[in-house]
Design a protein around this motif. Structure first.
Motif, PDB file in Angstrom:
ATOM      1  N   MET A 136      32.179  47.475  36.820  1.00 11.52           N
ATOM      2  CA  MET A 136      30.933  46.973  37.395  1.00 11.52           C
ATOM      3  C   MET A 136      30.799  45.470  37.211  1.00 11.52           C
ATOM      4  O   MET A 136      30.339  44.753  38.109  1.00 11.52           O
ATOM      5  N   ILE A 137      31.205  44.966  36.043  1.00 13.21           N
ATOM      6  CA  ILE A 137      31.144  43.517  35.789  1.00 13.21           C
ATOM      7  C   ILE A 137      32.050  42.776  36.775  1.00 13.21           C
ATOM      8  O   ILE A 137      31.673  41.750  37.352  1.00 13.21           O
ATOM      9  N   VAL A 138      33.252  43.315  36.972  1.00  8.82           N
ATOM     10  CA  VAL A 138      34.199  42.681  37.906  1.00  8.82           C
ATOM     11  C   VAL A 138      33.650  42.704  39.320  1.00  8.82           C
ATOM     12  O   VAL A 138      33.699  41.689  40.038  1.00  8.82           O
ATOM     13  N   VAL A 139      33.102  43.842  39.741  1.00 14.23           N
ATOM     14  CA  VAL A 139      32.570  43.965  41.106  1.00 14.23           C
ATOM     15  C   VAL A 139      31.420  43.002  41.328  1.00 14.23           C
ATOM     16  O   VAL A 139      31.362  42.301  42.356  1.00 14.23           O
ATOM     17  N   VAL A 140      30.488  42.960  40.377  1.00 18.00           N
ATOM     18  CA  VAL A 140      29.332  42.064  40.521  1.00 18.00           C
ATOM     19  C   VAL A 140      29.783  40.605  40.579  1.00 18.00           C
ATOM     20  O   VAL A 140      29.281  39.806  41.394  1.00 18.00           O
ATOM     21  N   THR A 141      30.749  40.241  39.745  1.00 17.89           N
ATOM     22  CA  THR A 141      31.258  38.865  39.736  1.00 17.89           C
ATOM     23  C   THR A 141      31.899  38.507  41.070  1.00 17.89           C
ATOM     24  O   THR A 141      31.636  37.437  41.646  1.00 17.89           O
ATOM     25  N   LEU A 142      32.738  39.399  41.590  1.00 12.93           N
ATOM     26  CA  LEU A 142      33.424  39.130  42.858  1.00 12.93           C
ATOM     27  C   LEU A 142      32.439  39.072  44.021  1.00 12.93           C
ATOM     28  O   LEU A 142      32.571  38.231  44.920  1.00 12.93           O
ATOM     29  N   VAL A 143      31.459  39.961  44.022  1.00 17.25           N
ATOM     30  CA  VAL A 143      30.447  39.947  45.089  1.00 17.25           C
ATOM     31  C   VAL A 143      29.660  38.648  45.049  1.00 17.25           C
ATOM     32  O   VAL A 143      29.337  38.058  46.103  1.00 17.25           O
ATOM     33  N   THR A 144      29.361  38.163  43.854  1.00 11.94           N
ATOM     34  CA  THR A 144      28.635  36.896  43.722  1.00 11.94           C
ATOM     35  C   THR A 144      29.449  35.738  44.279  1.00 11.94           C
ATOM     36  O   THR A 144      28.925  34.872  44.994  1.00 11.94           O
ATOM     37  N   VAL A 145      30.753  35.725  43.973  1.00  9.24           N
ATOM     38  CA  VAL A 145      31.630  34.662  44.477  1.00  9.24           C
ATOM     39  C   VAL A 145      31.696  34.713  46.000  1.00  9.24           C
ATOM     40  O   VAL A 145      31.643  33.678  46.678  1.00  9.24           O
ATOM     41  N   VAL A 146      31.799  35.922  46.563  1.00  6.22           N
ATOM     42  CA  VAL A 146      31.844  36.072  48.017  1.00  6.22           C
ATOM     43  C   VAL A 146      30.544  35.578  48.643  1.00  6.22           C
ATOM     44  O   VAL A 146      30.550  34.879  49.672  1.00  6.22           O
ATOM     45  N   ALA A 147      29.415  35.917  48.025  1.00  3.69           N
ATOM     46  CA  ALA A 147      28.118  35.486  48.558  1.00  3.69           C
ATOM     47  C   ALA A 147      28.006  33.966  48.559  1.00  3.69           C
ATOM     48  O   ALA A 147      27.498  33.364  49.516  1.00  3.69           O
ATOM     49  N   VAL A 148      28.499  33.334  47.493  1.00  3.02           N
ATOM     50  CA  VAL A 148      28.464  31.871  47.433  1.00  3.02           C
ATOM     51  C   VAL A 148      29.347  31.265  48.511  1.00  3.02           C
ATOM     52  O   VAL A 148      28.976  30.289  49.179  1.00  3.02           O
ATOM     53  N   ALA A 149      30.533  31.869  48.726  1.00  2.23           N
ATOM     54  CA  ALA A 149      31.451  31.362  49.750  1.00  2.23           C
ATOM     55  C   ALA A 149      30.856  31.493  51.143  1.00  2.23           C
ATOM     56  O   ALA A 149      30.937  30.577  51.966  1.00  2.23           O
ATOM     57  N   VAL A 150      30.233  32.630  51.416  1.00  4.94           N
ATOM     58  CA  VAL A 150      29.597  32.835  52.719  1.00  4.94           C
ATOM     59  C   VAL A 150      28.427  31.888  52.900  1.00  4.94           C
ATOM     60  O   VAL A 150      28.191  31.325  53.982  1.00  4.94           O
ATOM     61  N   GLY A 151      27.678  31.659  51.820  1.00  5.28           N
ATOM     62  CA  GLY A 151      26.549  30.727  51.893  1.00  5.28           C
ATOM     63  C   GLY A 151      27.008  29.318  52.195  1.00  5.28           C
ATOM     64  O   GLY A 151      26.362  28.588  52.948  1.00  5.28           O
ATOM     65  N   ALA A 152      28.155  28.930  51.628  1.00  2.00           N
ATOM     66  CA  ALA A 152      28.688  27.591  51.893  1.00  2.00           C
ATOM     67  C   ALA A 152      29.042  27.434  53.359  1.00  2.00           C
ATOM     68  O   ALA A 152      28.881  26.372  53.945  1.00  2.00           O
ATOM     69  N   THR A 153      29.523  28.500  53.986  1.00  2.00           N
ATOM     70  CA  THR A 153      29.863  28.452  55.411  1.00  2.00           C
ATOM     71  C   THR A 153      28.614  28.303  56.256  1.00  2.00           C
ATOM     72  O   THR A 153      28.575  27.550  57.237  1.00  2.00           O
ATOM     73  N   SER A 154      27.552  29.001  55.874  1.00  2.90           N
ATOM     74  CA  SER A 154      26.317  28.980  56.662  1.00  2.90           C
ATOM     75  C   SER A 154      25.670  27.602  56.675  1.00  2.90           C
ATOM     76  O   SER A 154      25.026  27.210  57.654  1.00  2.90           O
ATOM     77  N   TYR A 155      25.834  26.826  55.592  1.00  4.99           N
ATOM     78  CA  TYR A 155      25.197  25.518  55.514  1.00  4.99           C
ATOM     79  C   TYR A 155      26.223  24.397  55.622  1.00  4.99           C
ATOM     80  O   TYR A 155      26.077  23.336  55.039  1.00  4.99           O
ATOM     81  N   GLY A 156      27.275  24.670  56.381  1.00  2.00           N
ATOM     82  CA  GLY A 156      28.334  23.670  56.510  1.00  2.00           C
ATOM     83  C   GLY A 156      27.930  22.460  57.309  1.00  2.00           C
ATOM     84  O   GLY A 156      28.487  21.371  57.127  1.00  2.00           O
ATOM     85  N   GLY A 157      26.985  22.570  58.231  1.00  2.00           N
ATOM     86  CA  GLY A 157      26.531  21.446  59.042  1.00  2.00           C
ATOM     87  C   GLY A 157      27.635  20.908  59.929  1.00  2.00           C
ATOM     88  O   GLY A 157      28.349  21.647  60.599  1.00  2.00           O
ATOM     89  N   ALA A 158      27.813  19.579  59.902  1.00  2.00           N
ATOM     90  CA  ALA A 158      28.792  18.924  60.775  1.00  2.00           C
ATOM     91  C   ALA A 158      30.215  19.311  60.403  1.00  2.00           C
ATOM     92  O   ALA A 158      31.122  19.298  61.225  1.00  2.00           O
ATOM     93  N   ASP A 159      30.400  19.615  59.178  1.00  2.00           N
ATOM     94  CA  ASP A 159      31.745  19.975  58.714  1.00  2.00           C
ATOM     95  C   ASP A 159      31.892  21.490  58.636  1.00  2.00           C
ATOM     96  O   ASP A 159      32.469  22.028  57.691  1.00  2.00           O
ATOM     97  N   ALA A 160      31.362  22.197  59.656  1.00  2.00           N
ATOM     98  CA  ALA A 160      31.353  23.657  59.665  1.00  2.00           C
ATOM     99  C   ALA A 160      32.765  24.231  59.667  1.00  2.00           C
ATOM    100  O   ALA A 160      33.034  25.237  59.031  1.00  2.00           O
ATOM    101  N   VAL A 161      33.677  23.567  60.409  1.00  2.00           N
ATOM    102  CA  VAL A 161      35.048  24.078  60.488  1.00  2.00           C
ATOM    103  C   VAL A 161      35.719  24.026  59.114  1.00  2.00           C
ATOM    104  O   VAL A 161      36.343  24.971  58.660  1.00  2.00           O
TER     105      VAL A 161
END
Length: 297
Positions: free
Chosen positions: A204-229
């Motif tokens: 459960m600790i591993v799953v929660v940690t990995l899901v958190t990392v994925v959420a942060v990565a997806v969030g970074a894509t959503s707010y990429g702005g001009a450098d979206a690519v």
């Protein structure tokens, strides 16, 4: 063993720890256990071969090689034990399913049915039947587990599958020292529960940690702005890294858990062998003949 009642699991754990390279052996057995059926056969043959030795009074450490097959019976013994364990696992489950089918409509799941027909007393009665059926199912599971342990020891001694299914002989041994074998089963189940809980917690600790990392990565894509690519590429790389790490951690956790279960299997089998020593195995004759204590008047 002293004059007091032996602590079989404690003695067995001491025997495992006193064996040279026992951690490596548990690790290798854990790796082999990842192979369905074959891994169980090797582990059962290895563990109960060692249990047979101590039941005969031979206090040797763990065999050097898990595939050593010194007596030529590793795989046949492991297969017989595997079949016995499978039957003793499925039999209580089948009986429990049959009990559930026979007792049928009981418990709060059918409250609306009973109350809607003005049959509330039947609700209480059927719930009581359900509790009794559950208790019977648990008792059957415990009895089957005890039978499996003693039957596996008899298989290892006679090198025959039929020896493990001789109910009268198994019952005679269990009746002779019920407390000892039930104690072994109880401690084995407790340690199994603790290992399972530890594995679940880490998972459960591993799953929660990995899901958190994925959420942060997806969030970074959503707010990429001009450098979206660029953000998308960075997020994709992060997701790949997370997938790789997740796979590696899952494999490591699987090996760690199977290694722990293998160690527990060795301790339990050894404890059953120590328990069996009291029956003067060296004096046993054919599997159908009376046991030494049965011949005494």
């Amino acid at each position: 063993m002293d004059g007091q009642r032996p602590q079989y699991m404690k003695l067995a754990w001491g025997d495992v720890r006193a064996s040279a390279g026992w951690k490596s052996k548990c690790f290798r057995l854990g790796l082999v256990s990842l192979i369905p059926v074959f891994g169980d056969i090797v582990r059962g043959g290895y563990a109960y071969g060692w249990a047979r030795d101590v039941a005969w009074g031979v206090r040797e450490p763990l065999p050097a090689e898990i595939f050593g097959n010194e007596d030529g019976r590793l795989y046949s013994r492991g297969f017989y034990v595997f079949v016995l364990m499978l039957v003793c696992t499925l039999a209580p489950w089948a009986a429990s399913s049959l009990l559930s089918a026979v007792t049928g409509m009981h418990g709060v799941a059918y409250e609306h049915f009973w109350s809607g027909h003005g049959l509330m007393p039947l609700l209480w009665a059927s719930s009581a039947v359900g509790v009794v059926a559950f208790a019977v199912s648990v008792a059957l599971a415990v009895a089957a587990s005890v039978f499996a342990l003693v039957g596996a020891l008899r298989i290892s001694i006679y090198d025959r599958m039929s020896a493990g299914f001789q109910f009268s002989k198994v019952w005679a041994m269990v009746r002779r020292d019920t407390r000892g074998i039930v104690s072994i089963l109880g401690w084995s189940l407790l340690f199994t529960l603790l290992v399972s809980l530890a594995v679940f917690t880490v998972a459960m600790i591993v799953v929660v940690t990995l899901v958190t990392v994925v959420a942060v990565a997806v969030g970074a894509t959503s707010y990429g702005g001009a450098d979206a690519v660029g953000s998308s590429m960075a997020a994709a790389l992060a997701l790949c890294a997370v997938a790789f790490v997740g796979l590696a951690l899952a494999l490591a956790l699987a090996v760690a858990s199977t290694s722990a279960y293998s160690a527990l299997s060795l301790v339990t089998a050894r404890a059953v062998g120590l328990w069996g020593y009291q029956f003067d195995v060296a004096s046993w004759r054919g599997q159908d003949d009376p046991l030494p204590f049965e011949s005494h008047v």
